[in-house]
Design a protein around this motif. Structure first.
Motif, PDB file in Angstrom:
ATOM      1  N   LEU A  19      60.282  32.147  46.509  1.00  0.00           N
ATOM      2  CA  LEU A  19      60.565  33.594  46.760  1.00  0.00           C
ATOM      3  C   LEU A  19      61.729  34.103  46.591  1.00  0.00           C
ATOM      4  O   LEU A  19      62.173  35.155  45.891  1.00  0.00           O
ATOM      5  CB  LEU A  19      59.784  34.012  48.208  1.00  0.00           C
ATOM      6  CG  LEU A  19      59.555  35.701  48.368  1.00  0.00           C
ATOM      7  CD1 LEU A  19      58.621  36.190  47.129  1.00  0.00           C
ATOM      8  CD2 LEU A  19      59.099  35.815  49.677  1.00  0.00           C
TER       9      LEU A  19
ATOM     10  N   GLY B 224      53.045  41.352  42.979  1.00  0.00           N
ATOM     11  CA  GLY B 224      52.271  40.843  43.973  1.00  0.00           C
ATOM     12  C   GLY B 224      50.992  41.877  44.235  1.00  0.00           C
ATOM     13  O   GLY B 224      50.523  41.956  45.050  1.00  0.00           O
TER      14      GLY B 224
ATOM     15  N   MET C 136      47.314  42.079  43.888  1.00  0.00           N
ATOM     16  CA  MET C 136      46.303  40.951  43.800  1.00  0.00           C
ATOM     17  C   MET C 136      44.952  41.170  43.292  1.00  0.00           C
ATOM     18  O   MET C 136      43.901  40.826  43.747  1.00  0.00           O
ATOM     19  CB  MET C 136      46.287  40.355  45.274  1.00  0.00           C
ATOM     20  CG  MET C 136      47.676  39.705  45.789  1.00  0.00           C
ATOM     21  SD  MET C 136      48.331  38.715  44.645  1.00  0.00           S
ATOM     22  CE  MET C 136      47.554  37.178  44.936  1.00  0.00           C
TER      23      MET C 136
ATOM     24  N   ILE D  80      55.060  39.136  37.784  1.00  0.00           N
ATOM     25  CA  ILE D  80      55.737  37.987  38.298  1.00  0.00           C
ATOM     26  C   ILE D  80      54.431  37.161  38.918  1.00  0.00           C
ATOM     27  O   ILE D  80      53.919  37.530  39.705  1.00  0.00           O
ATOM     28  CB  ILE D  80      56.946  38.223  39.378  1.00  0.00           C
ATOM     29  CG1 ILE D  80      57.621  36.971  39.672  1.00  0.00           C
ATOM     30  CG2 ILE D  80      56.308  39.002  40.616  1.00  0.00           C
ATOM     31  CD1 ILE D  80      59.039  37.105  39.910  1.00  0.00           C
ATOM     32  N   HIS D  81      54.776  35.912  38.535  1.00  0.00           N
ATOM     33  CA  HIS D  81      53.789  34.744  38.991  1.00  0.00           C
ATOM     34  C   HIS D  81      54.465  33.585  39.563  1.00  0.00           C
ATOM     35  O   HIS D  81      55.459  33.196  38.977  1.00  0.00           O
ATOM     36  CB  HIS D  81      52.979  34.498  37.850  1.00  0.00           C
ATOM     37  CG  HIS D  81      51.860  33.599  37.997  1.00  0.00           C
ATOM     38  ND1 HIS D  81      50.640  33.774  39.006  1.00  0.00           N
ATOM     39  CD2 HIS D  81      51.755  32.127  38.006  1.00  0.00           C
ATOM     40  CE1 HIS D  81      50.044  32.711  39.231  1.00  0.00           C
ATOM     41  NE2 HIS D  81      50.881  31.781  38.466  1.00  0.00           N
ATOM     42  N   PRO D  82      54.091  32.968  40.803  1.00  0.00           N
ATOM     43  CA  PRO D  82      54.694  32.085  41.457  1.00  0.00           C
ATOM     44  C   PRO D  82      54.414  30.542  40.976  1.00  0.00           C
ATOM     45  O   PRO D  82      53.951  29.708  41.769  1.00  0.00           O
ATOM     46  CB  PRO D  82      54.531  32.363  42.944  1.00  0.00           C
ATOM     47  CG  PRO D  82      53.005  32.880  42.833  1.00  0.00           C
ATOM     48  CD  PRO D  82      52.796  33.639  41.638  1.00  0.00           C
TER      49      PRO D  82
ATOM     50  N   GLY E   6      53.254  42.922  51.426  1.00  0.00           N
ATOM     51  CA  GLY E   6      54.712  43.290  51.822  1.00  0.00           C
ATOM     52  C   GLY E   6      55.573  43.893  51.070  1.00  0.00           C
ATOM     53  O   GLY E   6      56.599  44.639  51.177  1.00  0.00           O
ATOM     54  N   GLY E   7      55.423  43.516  49.666  1.00  0.00           N
ATOM     55  CA  GLY E   7      56.205  44.236  48.636  1.00  0.00           C
ATOM     56  C   GLY E   7      57.789  43.834  48.812  1.00  0.00           C
ATOM     57  O   GLY E   7      58.386  44.651  48.223  1.00  0.00           O
ATOM     58  N   SER E   8      57.982  42.634  49.106  1.00  0.00           N
ATOM     59  CA  SER E   8      59.482  41.911  48.905  1.00  0.00           C
ATOM     60  C   SER E   8      59.925  42.149  47.399  1.00  0.00           C
ATOM     61  O   SER E   8      60.962  42.211  47.234  1.00  0.00           O
ATOM     62  CB  SER E   8      59.548  40.603  49.530  1.00  0.00           C
ATOM     63  OG  SER E   8      59.161  39.535  48.873  1.00  0.00           O
ATOM     64  N   ASN E   9      59.121  41.749  46.502  1.00  0.00           N
ATOM     65  CA  ASN E   9      59.443  41.660  45.204  1.00  0.00           C
ATOM     66  C   ASN E   9      59.789  43.271  44.648  1.00  0.00           C
ATOM     67  O   ASN E   9      60.818  43.618  43.891  1.00  0.00           O
ATOM     68  CB  ASN E   9      58.464  41.267  44.241  1.00  0.00           C
ATOM     69  CG  ASN E   9      58.738  39.520  43.989  1.00  0.00           C
ATOM     70  OD1 ASN E   9      59.654  39.251  43.583  1.00  0.00           O
ATOM     71  ND2 ASN E   9      57.910  38.749  44.778  1.00  0.00           N
TER      72      ASN E   9
ATOM     73  N   GLU F 249      62.472  34.597  42.934  1.00  0.00           N
ATOM     74  CA  GLU F 249      61.564  35.734  42.555  1.00  0.00           C
ATOM     75  C   GLU F 249      62.525  36.970  42.818  1.00  0.00           C
ATOM     76  O   GLU F 249      62.541  37.842  41.800  1.00  0.00           O
ATOM     77  CB  GLU F 249      60.356  35.963  43.202  1.00  0.00           C
ATOM     78  CG  GLU F 249      59.315  34.660  42.980  1.00  0.00           C
ATOM     79  CD  GLU F 249      57.869  35.057  43.686  1.00  0.00           C
ATOM     80  OE1 GLU F 249      57.586  36.124  43.605  1.00  0.00           O
ATOM     81  OE2 GLU F 249      57.308  34.257  44.231  1.00  0.00           O
TER      82      GLU F 249
HETATM   83  C1  GAR Z   1      54.774  36.732  45.294  1.00  0.00           C
HETATM   84  O1  GAR Z   1      55.084  35.429  45.464  1.00  0.00           O
HETATM   85  C2  GAR Z   1      54.326  36.873  43.733  1.00  0.00           C
HETATM   86  O2  GAR Z   1      54.829  36.304  42.869  1.00  0.00           O
HETATM   87  C3  GAR Z   1      52.821  36.469  44.231  1.00  0.00           C
HETATM   88  O3  GAR Z   1      52.531  37.283  45.326  1.00  0.00           O
HETATM   89  C4  GAR Z   1      53.764  37.184  46.195  1.00  0.00           C
HETATM   90  C5  GAR Z   1      53.892  38.782  46.608  1.00  0.00           C
HETATM   91  O4  GAR Z   1      54.936  38.818  47.605  1.00  0.00           O
HETATM   92  N1  GAR Z   1      51.928  36.835  43.063  1.00  0.00           N
HETATM   93  C6  GAR Z   1      51.015  36.555  42.748  1.00  0.00           C
HETATM   94  O5  GAR Z   1      50.444  35.591  43.258  1.00  0.00           O
HETATM   95  C7  GAR Z   1      50.235  37.096  41.654  1.00  0.00           C
HETATM   96  N2  GAR Z   1      49.032  36.321  41.080  1.00  0.00           N
HETATM   97  P1  GAR Z   1      55.632  40.219  48.040  1.00  0.00           P
HETATM   98  O6  GAR Z   1      54.448  41.171  48.148  1.00  0.00           O
HETATM   99  O7  GAR Z   1      56.616  39.953  49.065  1.00  0.00           O
HETATM  100  O8  GAR Z   1      56.269  40.786  46.498  1.00  0.00           O
END
Ligand code: GAR
Length: 198
Positions: free
Chosen positions: A172, A89, A91, A109-111, A11-14, A175
């Motif tokens: 989040l 995000g 993966m 970024i790592h949660p 989704g790419g919110s970060n 984040e």
């Molecule tokens: C985020 O919570 C990020 O920290 C996590 O994936 C999510 C992506 O959300 N990243 C990891 O787990 C990396 N190992 P987003 O697509 O809404 O940004």
């Protein structure tokens, strides 16, 4: 201006939080491309809405050949000439060769509050451990997974009755504060760790 490529898988919110901050006046970084490893990544449309070029390098045709996948990424990045990469995000695990090539120029970024809970299922693992504090970290990417120098962390409380989902949602929010704040500093050469309180 520091040209920033942002890598996403979903989704790419970060990524949106980074793009929106770079759009503000006085930022020393500019987004040059958003790259996803799947054409289905919802964040691609959100980047395009913001006028940022997008690229897709689907990992599946490479059938586990990570080096070939990364060579395709390198080719896809060439027209955009990024100075650095933000993993947001993304993966897919990158090889030591790619990480070395971008050493000092790639952040993630790592949660979780690293060094705790590298890898996946971080929120469930924090709950299982009975942690009272949890959060997220931004770090430089090195050859070892989720292990590079920490550039910033934000903490949240773990509340009675939390599920992995409620905890993930609370993290989040942080984040979206932490990653833009760290990137702002990083593009000016400031790598001192930033601690955000919620
Ligand atoms: C985020 O919570 C990020 O920290 C996590 O994936 C999510 C992506 O959300 N990243 C990891 O787990 C990396 N190992 P987003 O697509 O809404 O940004």
């Amino acid at each position: 201006m520091v040209r920033v490529a942002v890598f996403i898988s979903g989704g790419g919110s970060n990524m949106v939080s980074l793009l929106d901050d770079m759009a503000r006046e006085g930022h020393a970084g500019t987004p040059c491309v958003v790259l996803a490893n799947s054409a289905n990544a919802g964040g691609l449309a959100r980047a395009a809405e913001r006028g940022v070029p997008t690229a897709v390098v689907d990992h599946r045709p490479f059938a586990g050949d990570r080096v070939a996948f990364e060579a395709a990424i390198t080719t896809a990045l060439e027209p955009y000439a990024p100075d650095m990469i933000c993993l947001a995000g993304f993966m897919r695990i990158l090889t030591a060769g790619f990480n070395d090539e971008w050493a000092g120029r790639m952040i993630n970024i790592h949660p979780s509050l690293l060094p705790k809970y590298k890898g996946l299922h971080t929120h469930a693992r924090a709950l299982e451990a009975g942690d009272k504090r949890h959060g997220c970290s931004v770090h430089e990417v090195t050859a070892t997974l989720d292990d590079g120098p920490i550039l910033g962390q934000a903490e949240v409380p773990v509340l009675e009755g939390d599920t992995p989902e409620t905890l993930a949602a609370r993290v989040l929010v942080q984040e979206h504060r932490l990653y833009p704040a760290v990137l702002r500093r990083f593009v000016t050469g400031d790598r001192s760790p930033l601690l955000l309180q919620s």
